[in-house]
Design a protein around this motif. Structure first.
Motif, PDB file in Angstrom:
ATOM      1  N   SER A 142       0.880  -1.163   0.000  1.00  0.00           N
ATOM      2  CA  SER A 142       0.000   0.000   0.000  1.00  0.00           C
ATOM      3  C   SER A 142       0.924   1.221   0.000  1.00  0.00           C
ATOM      4  CB  SER A 142      -0.842  -0.043   1.282  1.00  0.00           C
ATOM      5  OG  SER A 142      -1.442   1.205   1.485  1.00  0.00           O
ATOM      6  N   HIS A 144       2.349   5.207  -0.050  1.00  0.00           N
ATOM      7  CA  HIS A 144       1.972   6.518   0.481  1.00  0.00           C
ATOM      8  C   HIS A 144       1.455   7.335  -0.702  1.00  0.00           C
ATOM      9  CE1 HIS A 144       2.346  10.505   2.273  1.00  0.00           C
ATOM     10  NE2 HIS A 144       2.519   9.925   3.443  1.00  0.00           N
ATOM     11  N   THR A 183      -6.405   0.860   1.596  1.00  0.00           N
ATOM     12  CA  THR A 183      -5.457   0.511   2.659  1.00  0.00           C
ATOM     13  C   THR A 183      -6.181  -0.215   3.796  1.00  0.00           C
ATOM     14  OG1 THR A 183      -4.096   2.385   2.064  1.00  0.00           O
ATOM     15  CG2 THR A 183      -3.726   1.483   4.239  1.00  0.00           C
ATOM     16  N   CYS A 251      14.888   7.410   9.820  1.00  0.00           N
ATOM     17  CA  CYS A 251      14.362   7.652  11.171  1.00  0.00           C
ATOM     18  C   CYS A 251      15.396   7.400  12.270  1.00  0.00           C
ATOM     19  CB  CYS A 251      13.100   6.839  11.410  1.00  0.00           C
ATOM     20  SG  CYS A 251      13.277   5.124  10.942  1.00  0.00           S
TER      21      CYS A 251
HETATM   22  C1  LIG Z   1      14.215   3.051   8.388  1.00  0.00           C
HETATM   23  C2  LIG Z   1      13.395   4.244   8.170  1.00  0.00           C
HETATM   24  O1  LIG Z   1      13.915   5.284   7.944  1.00  0.00           O
HETATM   25  S1  LIG Z   1      11.753   4.134   8.147  1.00  0.00           S
HETATM   26  C3  LIG Z   1      11.221   5.769   8.154  1.00  0.00           C
HETATM   27  C4  LIG Z   1       9.829   5.775   8.488  1.00  0.00           C
HETATM   28  N1  LIG Z   1       9.552   6.903   9.195  1.00  0.00           N
HETATM   29  C5  LIG Z   1       8.791   7.821   8.682  1.00  0.00           C
HETATM   30  O2  LIG Z   1       8.261   7.733   7.591  1.00  0.00           O
HETATM   31  C6  LIG Z   1       8.636   8.967   9.564  1.00  0.00           C
HETATM   32  C7  LIG Z   1       7.284   9.155   9.913  1.00  0.00           C
HETATM   33  N2  LIG Z   1       6.609   9.820   8.833  1.00  0.00           N
HETATM   34  C8  LIG Z   1       5.931  10.926   9.048  1.00  0.00           C
HETATM   35  O3  LIG Z   1       5.869  11.417  10.145  1.00  0.00           O
HETATM   36  C9  LIG Z   1       5.243  11.506   7.859  1.00  0.00           C
HETATM   37  O4  LIG Z   1       4.957  10.501   6.935  1.00  0.00           O
HETATM   38  C10 LIG Z   1       6.037  12.634   7.160  1.00  0.00           C
HETATM   39  C11 LIG Z   1       6.298  13.719   8.157  1.00  0.00           C
HETATM   40  C12 LIG Z   1       7.371  12.098   6.622  1.00  0.00           C
HETATM   41  C13 LIG Z   1       5.221  13.144   5.985  1.00  0.00           C
HETATM   42  O5  LIG Z   1       4.009  13.656   6.484  1.00  0.00           O
HETATM   43  P1  LIG Z   1       2.652  13.825   5.645  1.00  0.00           P
HETATM   44  O6  LIG Z   1       2.801  13.363   4.250  1.00  0.00           O
HETATM   45  O7  LIG Z   1       2.168  15.199   5.863  1.00  0.00           O
HETATM   46  O8  LIG Z   1       1.666  12.931   6.475  1.00  0.00           O
HETATM   47  P2  LIG Z   1       1.467  11.385   6.547  1.00  0.00           P
HETATM   48  O9  LIG Z   1       2.611  10.650   6.019  1.00  0.00           O
HETATM   49  O10 LIG Z   1       1.090  11.077   7.943  1.00  0.00           O
HETATM   50  O11 LIG Z   1       0.257  11.063   5.588  1.00  0.00           O
HETATM   51  C14 LIG Z   1      -0.379  11.958   4.693  1.00  0.00           C
HETATM   52  C15 LIG Z   1      -1.727  11.395   4.362  1.00  0.00           C
HETATM   53  O12 LIG Z   1      -1.554  10.196   3.614  1.00  0.00           O
HETATM   54  C16 LIG Z   1      -2.251   9.153   4.220  1.00  0.00           C
HETATM   55  N3  LIG Z   1      -1.537   7.911   4.005  1.00  0.00           N
HETATM   56  C17 LIG Z   1      -0.288   7.590   4.399  1.00  0.00           C
HETATM   57  N4  LIG Z   1       0.011   6.340   4.029  1.00  0.00           N
HETATM   58  C18 LIG Z   1      -1.073   5.864   3.384  1.00  0.00           C
HETATM   59  C19 LIG Z   1      -1.406   4.631   2.778  1.00  0.00           C
HETATM   60  N5  LIG Z   1      -0.563   3.596   2.772  1.00  0.00           N
HETATM   61  N6  LIG Z   1      -2.626   4.503   2.205  1.00  0.00           N
HETATM   62  C20 LIG Z   1      -3.498   5.502   2.232  1.00  0.00           C
HETATM   63  N7  LIG Z   1      -3.274   6.693   2.799  1.00  0.00           N
HETATM   64  C21 LIG Z   1      -2.076   6.861   3.365  1.00  0.00           C
HETATM   65  C22 LIG Z   1      -2.307   9.522   5.676  1.00  0.00           C
HETATM   66  O13 LIG Z   1      -3.334   8.843   6.327  1.00  0.00           O
HETATM   67  C23 LIG Z   1      -2.529  11.000   5.594  1.00  0.00           C
HETATM   68  O14 LIG Z   1      -3.875  11.262   5.326  1.00  0.00           O
HETATM   69  P3  LIG Z   1      -4.603  12.532   5.982  1.00  0.00           P
HETATM   70  O15 LIG Z   1      -3.866  13.721   5.443  1.00  0.00           O
HETATM   71  O16 LIG Z   1      -5.997  12.397   5.500  1.00  0.00           O
HETATM   72  O17 LIG Z   1      -4.442  12.364   7.454  1.00  0.00           O
END
Ligand SMILES: CC(=O)SCCNC(=O)CCNC(=O)[C@H](O)C(C)(C)COP(=O)(O)OP(=O)(O)OC[C@H]1O[C@@H](n2cnc3c(N)ncnc32)[C@H](O)[C@@H]1OP(=O)(O)O
Length: 515
Positions: A142, A144, A183, A251
């Motif tokens: 799924s 992003h 999702t 992360c």
């Molecule tokens: C080893 C590693 O490095 S793993 C790293 C993993 N860590 C991360 O990704 C850090 C955490 N990520 C985050 O905090 C965020 O994703 C950010 C800050 C990077 C980006 O933030 P944003 O794009 O603004 O928000 P986010 O990722 O939460 O999601 C945006 C929207 O997409 C939606 N979305 C995310 N993934 C999916 C999915 N798989 N299917 C459907 N919708 C999704 C979210 O629900 C959200 O919807 P909303 O706006 O209606 O609430």
């Protein structure tokens, strides 16, 4: 109406992919180790060939990070990962203990759902596809929504390579119409056995609430402590290499530096000479106003950006060649925004009196990324052991967080999904690997003969509640424990030597594979 129609079609697509994925998972569960290895080799080769173009695609589509670094992440999640896992035993008999007379047999979990973050949208697909296949499973992704194209392309690369090497249709797939509906459908459908959720906290929580096993990751907020015995030049070099890698999107990357009063001047000077820019209080405030929204939530617009982009948006002047922006902080929590996770080229900076103060500060910083990762730079092993007690699942020593946490520069399993332990809300505390995607069945032979236990006085009294006996439940248990299997009883189990035992287990494995 248009949206409703899209949602309906995307849910239908998710259902179809789940059905095909489940059928593929049943087929691949019967493959031999040689067949699995041939498929993995083909996937690793294709991953390597597409590492750069997918890195460029991911950087362009999301606006996060550096194309070349993303290409390196793709290389790590294909070639380096393959080299690390190729010899791992993940199918059939895993181990046999002739003393406890137990045999561990691996069984694939089935169909996995992979949730892919926007920060690592192609390397996560490579990583999860490789570990899924290594453990004999199928996977459906799924994506992003802001990285859907590159995630889909990465899935195609893995799928085509797997099928070309003999994997069944439907083995690796990705929804082409991402929506919350599709999702949710995948998370809850009966065909999916387990979810591996990497991404924002909302998505990880939804995965854990789906009513089935899930492996999720928590947020990080990694402090890097440069202890007084550290080689400062080396420490700063590794921190800078980690923090600038893909503009800090990993992360496990450092979110703040802690130095001591005794090495403060050297650390500051070394940071400056390696491209660190120390912002004034006013400049720090301006940058923090951009980095966060609604409190401490990261503003996606400034995740994975260069210091030049951030400085220009904040209206501050920075010297040419700046690689990282640094803001001094006096505390943690409210009023100290740089004490939270940033995932971009900005670091908080702290100075403490001694290692004891550094301990306390690390713990407070880790409360905002509990269970994830921290690093220490030191020549003193004793300090390392003291820091091993901190609430972090990875305590990295003399290495950068991005490369160290993902196993690129350390002996950790190479992974782009890093467990945070129960304190971080994760079901695992390790780097996720193929071993998390198998069920381990244990064949256990009887060691103690309990067949005569009903004749035993103690048991009789126990069963009949006879209070006249001097025997206590503890006596009963210890008398039970003393009973040992006689050789004759062992023979009755149908297997009195290891050869026969192994043959029996092989039969079980073949039966499981339907052969
Ligand atoms: C080893 C590693 O490095 S793993 C790293 C993993 N860590 C991360 O990704 C850090 C955490 N990520 C985050 O905090 C965020 O994703 C950010 C800050 C990077 C980006 O933030 P944003 O794009 O603004 O928000 P986010 O990722 O939460 O999601 C945006 C929207 O997409 C939606 N979305 C995310 N993934 C999916 C999915 N798989 N299917 C459907 N919708 C999704 C979210 O629900 C959200 O919807 P909303 O706006 O209606 O609430």
């Amino acid at each position: 109406m248009e949206n409703f129609d899209y949602d309906l079609r995307s849910i239908q697509e998710a259902r179809d992919l789940a059905r095909c994925g489940e059928a593929a998972s049943k087929a691949i569960a019967k493959y031999t180790d040689e067949q699995i290895d041939a498929i993995l080799r083909s996937m690793a080769k294709a991953g390597e060939e597409h590492a750069l173009c997918l890195g460029e695609m991911a950087a362009e589509e999301t606006g996060f990070g550096v194309a070349m670094d993303k290409a390196y992440k793709n290389h790590a999640a294909s070639t380096l990962l393959y080299d690390q896992i190729k010899g791992m035993k993940t199918t059939g008999i895993l181990s046999e203990d002739t003393v406890t007379r137990t045999i561990e047999v691996a069984e694939p979990v089935g169909l996995i759902m992979g949730i892919v973050p926007s920060t690592n949208p192609t390397s996560t697909v490579f990583f999860k596809s490789m570990i899924a296949i290594k453990s004999g499973n199928a996977i459906v992704f799924s994506p992003h929504p802001s990285a859907a194209k590159c995630t889909l392309k990465a899935t195609e690369v893995m799928r085509n390579a797997a099928i070309a090497a003999g994997a069944p249709e439907g083995i690796i797939s990705c929804v082409t119409m991402p929506s919350m509906g599709s999702t949710n459908e995948l998370m809850k459908c009966k065909e999916v056995s387990i979810i591996i959720a990497t991404g924002g906290p909302g998505m990880v929580k939804a995965a854990y609430s789906a009513g089935k096993p899930a492996i999720g990751v928590g947020a990080g907020n990694s402090p890097a402590y440069i202890e007084k015995t550290a080689d400062v030049k080396h420490a700063v070099r590794t921190i800078m290499a980690s923090k600038t890698f893909d503009y800090g999107t990993i992360c496990a990357s450092e979110q703040s530096i802690i130095c001591e009063e005794s090495n403060h001047a050297e650390v500051v000077s070394e940071l400056k000479s390696q491209g660190g820019y120390f912002m004034t209080k006013e400049e720090t405030d301006k940058v923090c106003n951009l980095l966060f929204k609604n409190g401490h939530n990261m503003n996606a617009k400034f995740v994975g950006r260069s210091p030049q982009v951030i400085a220009a948006a904040a209206g501050i002047q920075i010297p040419e060649g700046t690689r990282v922006l640094i803001g001094k902080q006096e505390g943690v929590g409210e009023g100290y925004p740089l004490s939270y996770e940033k995932l971009t080229t900005v670091l908080g900076f702290y100075t403490v009196k001694d290692w004891e103060e550094a301990c306390g500060l690390s713990i407070r910083l880790l409360q905002n990324g509990i269970g994830h990762t921290m690093s220490i730079h030191t020549q003193d092993r004793d300090k390392v052991i003291k820091f091993a007690a901190k609430p972090a699942s990875r305590i990295l020593v003399n290495t950068g967080g991005s490369q160290g946490g993902t196993g690129i520069s350390t002996g950790l399993p190479i992974a782009f999904t890093l467990g945070c332990g129960t304190c971080g809300g994760s079901s695992v505390s390790e780097n996720v690997s193929p071993k998390h995607l198998i069920n381990i069945k244990t064949v256990a032979y009887g060691l103690k003969d309990c067949s005569t236990i009903v004749e035993d006085d103690n048991t009789f009294m126990w069963k009949n509640g006879n209070t006249k006996t001097s025997s206590s439940p503890a006596d009963f248990v210890s008398s039970f424990d003393k009973k040992e299997t006689t050789p004759a009883a062992s023979c009755q189990s149908g297997c009195d030597d290891n050869e026969k035992l192994a043959a029996l287990v092989k039969e079980i494995v073949l039966a499981m594979k339907g052969q």
